[in-house]
Design a protein around this motif. Structure first.
Motif, PDB file in Angstrom:
ATOM      1  N   GLY A   1       0.823  -1.198   0.000  1.00  0.00           N
ATOM      2  CA  GLY A   1       0.000   0.000   0.000  1.00  0.00           C
ATOM      3  C   GLY A   1       0.859   1.249   0.000  1.00  0.00           C
ATOM      4  O   GLY A   1       1.871   1.316   0.693  1.00  0.00           O
ATOM      5  N   GLN A   2       0.488   2.231  -0.770  1.00  0.00           N
ATOM      6  CA  GLN A   2       1.262   3.461  -0.879  1.00  0.00           C
ATOM      7  C   GLN A   2       0.720   4.502   0.095  1.00  0.00           C
ATOM      8  O   GLN A   2      -0.375   4.994  -0.067  1.00  0.00           O
ATOM      9  CB  GLN A   2       1.201   4.004  -2.306  1.00  0.00           C
ATOM     10  CG  GLN A   2       1.850   3.100  -3.327  1.00  0.00           C
ATOM     11  CD  GLN A   2       3.349   2.996  -3.103  1.00  0.00           C
ATOM     12  OE1 GLN A   2       3.992   3.954  -2.708  1.00  0.00           O
ATOM     13  NE2 GLN A   2       3.888   1.816  -3.332  1.00  0.00           N
ATOM     14  N   ALA A   3       1.491   4.811   1.092  1.00  0.00           N
ATOM     15  CA  ALA A   3       1.125   5.845   2.049  1.00  0.00           C
ATOM     16  C   ALA A   3       1.603   7.193   1.520  1.00  0.00           C
ATOM     17  O   ALA A   3       2.558   7.254   0.738  1.00  0.00           O
ATOM     18  CB  ALA A   3       1.774   5.553   3.397  1.00  0.00           C
ATOM     19  N   PRO A   4       0.957   8.290   1.899  1.00  0.00           N
ATOM     20  CA  PRO A   4       1.442   9.600   1.473  1.00  0.00           C
ATOM     21  C   PRO A   4       2.885   9.800   1.918  1.00  0.00           C
ATOM     22  O   PRO A   4       3.252   9.487   3.038  1.00  0.00           O
ATOM     23  CB  PRO A   4       0.513  10.578   2.178  1.00  0.00           C
ATOM     24  CG  PRO A   4      -0.721   9.797   2.457  1.00  0.00           C
ATOM     25  CD  PRO A   4      -0.263   8.378   2.681  1.00  0.00           C
ATOM     26  N   GLY A   5       3.703  10.297   1.002  1.00  0.00           N
ATOM     27  CA  GLY A   5       5.104  10.507   1.298  1.00  0.00           C
ATOM     28  C   GLY A   5       5.961   9.273   1.079  1.00  0.00           C
ATOM     29  O   GLY A   5       7.160   9.306   1.289  1.00  0.00           O
ATOM     30  N   ALA A   6       5.330   8.174   0.640  1.00  0.00           N
ATOM     31  CA  ALA A   6       6.088   6.944   0.397  1.00  0.00           C
ATOM     32  C   ALA A   6       6.912   7.092  -0.873  1.00  0.00           C
ATOM     33  O   ALA A   6       6.473   7.689  -1.849  1.00  0.00           O
ATOM     34  CB  ALA A   6       5.137   5.756   0.271  1.00  0.00           C
ATOM     35  N   LYS A   7       8.120   6.534  -0.855  1.00  0.00           N
ATOM     36  CA  LYS A   7       8.994   6.579  -2.017  1.00  0.00           C
ATOM     37  C   LYS A   7       9.093   5.187  -2.620  1.00  0.00           C
ATOM     38  O   LYS A   7       9.150   4.194  -1.903  1.00  0.00           O
ATOM     39  CB  LYS A   7      10.386   7.068  -1.630  1.00  0.00           C
ATOM     40  CG  LYS A   7      10.411   8.490  -1.151  1.00  0.00           C
ATOM     41  CD  LYS A   7      11.810   8.905  -0.782  1.00  0.00           C
ATOM     42  CE  LYS A   7      11.829  10.316  -0.243  1.00  0.00           C
ATOM     43  NZ  LYS A   7      13.171  10.728   0.171  1.00  0.00           N
ATOM     44  N   LYS A   8       9.101   5.144  -3.944  1.00  0.00           N
ATOM     45  CA  LYS A   8       9.232   3.878  -4.643  1.00  0.00           C
ATOM     46  C   LYS A   8      10.359   4.011  -5.655  1.00  0.00           C
ATOM     47  O   LYS A   8      10.403   4.969  -6.417  1.00  0.00           O
ATOM     48  CB  LYS A   8       7.935   3.501  -5.344  1.00  0.00           C
ATOM     49  CG  LYS A   8       8.000   2.174  -6.047  1.00  0.00           C
ATOM     50  CD  LYS A   8       6.684   1.789  -6.649  1.00  0.00           C
ATOM     51  CE  LYS A   8       6.813   0.423  -7.312  1.00  0.00           C
ATOM     52  NZ  LYS A   8       5.553   0.000  -7.901  1.00  0.00           N
ATOM     53  N   VAL A   9      11.269   3.041  -5.668  1.00  0.00           N
ATOM     54  CA  VAL A   9      12.381   3.062  -6.613  1.00  0.00           C
ATOM     55  C   VAL A   9      11.854   2.649  -7.978  1.00  0.00           C
ATOM     56  O   VAL A   9      11.237   1.600  -8.141  1.00  0.00           O
ATOM     57  CB  VAL A   9      13.508   2.105  -6.159  1.00  0.00           C
ATOM     58  CG1 VAL A   9      14.606   2.041  -7.201  1.00  0.00           C
ATOM     59  CG2 VAL A   9      14.064   2.550  -4.827  1.00  0.00           C
ATOM     60  N   VAL A  10      12.068   3.518  -8.976  1.00  0.00           N
ATOM     61  CA  VAL A  10      11.611   3.257 -10.329  1.00  0.00           C
ATOM     62  C   VAL A  10      12.717   2.577 -11.135  1.00  0.00           C
ATOM     63  O   VAL A  10      12.468   1.627 -11.864  1.00  0.00           O
ATOM     64  CB  VAL A  10      11.189   4.573 -11.019  1.00  0.00           C
ATOM     65  CG1 VAL A  10      10.765   4.322 -12.445  1.00  0.00           C
ATOM     66  CG2 VAL A  10      10.080   5.239 -10.237  1.00  0.00           C
ATOM     67  N   ARG A  11      13.934   3.062 -10.993  1.00  0.00           N
ATOM     68  CA  ARG A  11      15.062   2.517 -11.740  1.00  0.00           C
ATOM     69  C   ARG A  11      16.322   2.654 -10.907  1.00  0.00           C
ATOM     70  O   ARG A  11      16.519   3.655 -10.233  1.00  0.00           O
ATOM     71  CB  ARG A  11      15.220   3.273 -13.051  1.00  0.00           C
ATOM     72  CG  ARG A  11      16.299   2.708 -13.947  1.00  0.00           C
ATOM     73  CD  ARG A  11      16.466   3.505 -15.235  1.00  0.00           C
ATOM     74  NE  ARG A  11      15.191   3.651 -15.923  1.00  0.00           N
ATOM     75  CZ  ARG A  11      14.805   4.760 -16.543  1.00  0.00           C
ATOM     76  NH1 ARG A  11      15.585   5.808 -16.569  1.00  0.00           N
ATOM     77  NH2 ARG A  11      13.639   4.823 -17.141  1.00  0.00           N
ATOM     78  N   GLN A  12      17.184   1.640 -10.989  1.00  0.00           N
ATOM     79  CA  GLN A  12      18.455   1.693 -10.285  1.00  0.00           C
ATOM     80  C   GLN A  12      19.513   1.074 -11.190  1.00  0.00           C
ATOM     81  O   GLN A  12      19.327  -0.013 -11.723  1.00  0.00           O
ATOM     82  CB  GLN A  12      18.390   0.934  -8.964  1.00  0.00           C
ATOM     83  CG  GLN A  12      19.674   0.967  -8.174  1.00  0.00           C
ATOM     84  CD  GLN A  12      19.536   0.343  -6.801  1.00  0.00           C
ATOM     85  OE1 GLN A  12      18.460   0.010  -6.364  1.00  0.00           O
ATOM     86  NE2 GLN A  12      20.649   0.172  -6.125  1.00  0.00           N
ATOM     87  N   SER A  13      20.599   1.792 -11.377  1.00  0.00           N
ATOM     88  CA  SER A  13      21.688   1.248 -12.197  1.00  0.00           C
ATOM     89  C   SER A  13      23.012   1.415 -11.459  1.00  0.00           C
ATOM     90  O   SER A  13      23.222   2.398 -10.754  1.00  0.00           O
ATOM     91  CB  SER A  13      21.751   1.947 -13.555  1.00  0.00           C
ATOM     92  OG  SER A  13      22.055   3.312 -13.389  1.00  0.00           O
ATOM     93  N   VAL A  14      23.885   0.423 -11.631  1.00  0.00           N
ATOM     94  CA  VAL A  14      25.189   0.435 -10.981  1.00  0.00           C
ATOM     95  C   VAL A  14      26.242   0.191 -12.056  1.00  0.00           C
ATOM     96  O   VAL A  14      26.145  -0.752 -12.838  1.00  0.00           O
ATOM     97  CB  VAL A  14      25.285  -0.656  -9.893  1.00  0.00           C
ATOM     98  CG1 VAL A  14      26.659  -0.657  -9.251  1.00  0.00           C
ATOM     99  CG2 VAL A  14      24.200  -0.471  -8.851  1.00  0.00           C
ATOM    100  N   GLU A  15      27.242   1.071 -12.095  1.00  0.00           N
ATOM    101  CA  GLU A  15      28.371   0.911 -13.008  1.00  0.00           C
ATOM    102  C   GLU A  15      29.632   0.758 -12.165  1.00  0.00           C
ATOM    103  O   GLU A  15      29.853   1.527 -11.241  1.00  0.00           O
ATOM    104  CB  GLU A  15      28.510   2.139 -13.910  1.00  0.00           C
ATOM    105  CG  GLU A  15      27.305   2.415 -14.770  1.00  0.00           C
ATOM    106  CD  GLU A  15      27.430   3.727 -15.512  1.00  0.00           C
ATOM    107  OE1 GLU A  15      28.543   4.269 -15.613  1.00  0.00           O
ATOM    108  OE2 GLU A  15      26.401   4.214 -15.990  1.00  0.00           O
ATOM    109  N   GLU A  16      30.438  -0.246 -12.494  1.00  0.00           N
ATOM    110  CA  GLU A  16      31.688  -0.477 -11.771  1.00  0.00           C
ATOM    111  C   GLU A  16      32.852  -0.476 -12.743  1.00  0.00           C
ATOM    112  O   GLU A  16      32.733  -0.959 -13.871  1.00  0.00           O
ATOM    113  CB  GLU A  16      31.654  -1.814 -11.039  1.00  0.00           C
ATOM    114  CG  GLU A  16      30.742  -1.856  -9.857  1.00  0.00           C
ATOM    115  CD  GLU A  16      30.863  -3.157  -9.090  1.00  0.00           C
ATOM    116  OE1 GLU A  16      31.695  -4.011  -9.446  1.00  0.00           O
ATOM    117  OE2 GLU A  16      30.110  -3.315  -8.119  1.00  0.00           O
TER     118      GLU A  16
END
Length: 65
Positions: A25-40
């Motif tokens: 459930g999405q509460a007000p002020g909740a954050k959701k990760v849409v995209r994450q990328s890691v470069e090494e």
């Protein structure tokens, strides 16, 4: 006064079971990760450079007057 604590207890118990059944459930002020990328990149035998980019979306409620 005795009724107030019982209503409070019942409401919190119901919310607890609701949150167990619907954890996304999405509460007000909740954050959701849409995209994450890691470069090494290994720059030496003992050093690794890592770049992490995280894109989030935040859901805000209606502003209160």
């Amino acid at each position: 006064m005795a009724k107030n604590w019982f209503e409070h207890l019942c409401r919190n118990t119901g919310l607890m079971f609701h949150n167990v059944a619907h954890p996304d459930g999405q509460a007000p002020g909740a954050k959701k990760v849409v995209r994450q990328s890691v470069e090494e990149k290994q720059v030496s035998p003992t050093t690794v450079v890592r770049r992490t980019v995280v894109e989030e979306i935040e859901i805000r409620g209606e502003p209160k007057p």
